[in-house]
Design a protein around this motif. Structure first.
Motif, mmCIF file in Angstrom:
data_model
loop_
_atom_site.group_PDB
_atom_site.id
_atom_site.type_symbol
_atom_site.label_atom_id
_atom_site.label_comp_id
_atom_site.label_asym_id
_atom_site.label_seq_id
_atom_site.Cartn_x
_atom_site.Cartn_y
_atom_site.Cartn_z
ATOM 1 N N LEU A 8 0.648 -1.140 0.405
ATOM 2 C CA LEU A 8 0.141 0.101 0.274
ATOM 3 C C LEU A 8 1.059 1.080 0.102
ATOM 4 O O LEU A 8 0.543 2.239 -1.005
ATOM 5 N N VAL A 9 1.841 1.484 0.810
ATOM 6 C CA VAL A 9 2.845 2.137 1.104
ATOM 7 C C VAL A 9 3.195 2.600 -0.528
ATOM 8 O O VAL A 9 3.924 3.826 -1.215
ATOM 9 N N HIS A 10 3.919 1.242 -0.484
ATOM 10 C CA HIS A 10 5.147 2.169 -2.398
ATOM 11 C C HIS A 10 4.002 2.152 -3.192
ATOM 12 O O HIS A 10 4.848 2.963 -4.289
ATOM 13 N N ASP A 11 2.863 1.360 -3.764
ATOM 14 C CA ASP A 11 1.860 2.029 -4.673
ATOM 15 C C ASP A 11 1.776 3.294 -4.469
ATOM 16 O O ASP A 11 1.962 4.027 -5.186
ATOM 17 N N ALA A 12 0.996 4.133 -2.819
ATOM 18 C CA ALA A 12 1.339 5.336 -3.220
ATOM 19 C C ALA A 12 2.097 5.904 -3.281
ATOM 20 O O ALA A 12 2.294 7.183 -4.183
#
Length: 173
Positions: A29-33
């Protein structure tokens, strides 16, 4: 700005994502954002501006994933109802702790509860982060607390104050 954000704020971003999606999905989730925010070579006036933008992207992506999962689950249930099953799946009751209780909330409700109470944002800041009205945030928080109270056997009530104090329980750190 990307390097500074990763170096100084990555832990806080991971904490937010973990509270929203759980420890297994938080890194993705963090990396996608971060990819979505920085792939377009946006310029930010400050580290705080970049951090706020990525935090909103995390919350938005979490809600979007929840919507996709809900549609997928509905399709699977519909197809399963049309196919006779040889046996019924019986899942054990999960432990009544906060992480599991949070995972049972709808994505938008969970996002509001986590941002409001665990990330210590005001109603206004939570509304801004999620692109909702303040009234919607209050409603989602109220619904979320009611569900958590029923699940956990607690009696917490929504606090109408602007900020919610976050502290440790006596004897714990």
């Amino acid at each position: 700005m990307f390097d500074a954000l990763c170096g100084e704020r990555y832990g806080r971003l991971m904490a937010l994502a973990t509270m929203l999606a759980g420890p297994d999905e938080a890194p993705d989730l963090v990396h996608d954002a971060m990819i979505a925010v920085f792939a377009k070579h946006r310029r930010f006036a400050s580290l705080n501006a970049a951090d706020a933008y990525v935090r909103r992207a995390i919350a938005t992506r979490f809600i979007d994933r929840g919507r996709r999962r809900t549609r997928h689950d509905a399709t699977v249930k519909r197809l399963a109802a049309q196919t006779p099953s040889a046996h019924e799946d019986h899942l054990p009751e999960p432990r009544p702790d906060l992480d599991l209780a949070l995972m049972e909330l709808p994505p938008r409700v969970r996002a509001c509860v986590v941002l409001r109470y665990l990330d210590d944002l005001s109603v206004r800041d939570t509304a801004g982060a999620l692109g909702l009205s303040e009234g919607a945030v209050k409603r989602y928080v109220s619904d979320g607390l009611a569900a958590l109270n029923a699940r956990l056997g607690t009696d917490a009530r929504p606090d109408d104050s602007d900020r919610v104090p976050v502290g440790t329980v006596r004897g714990q750190r």
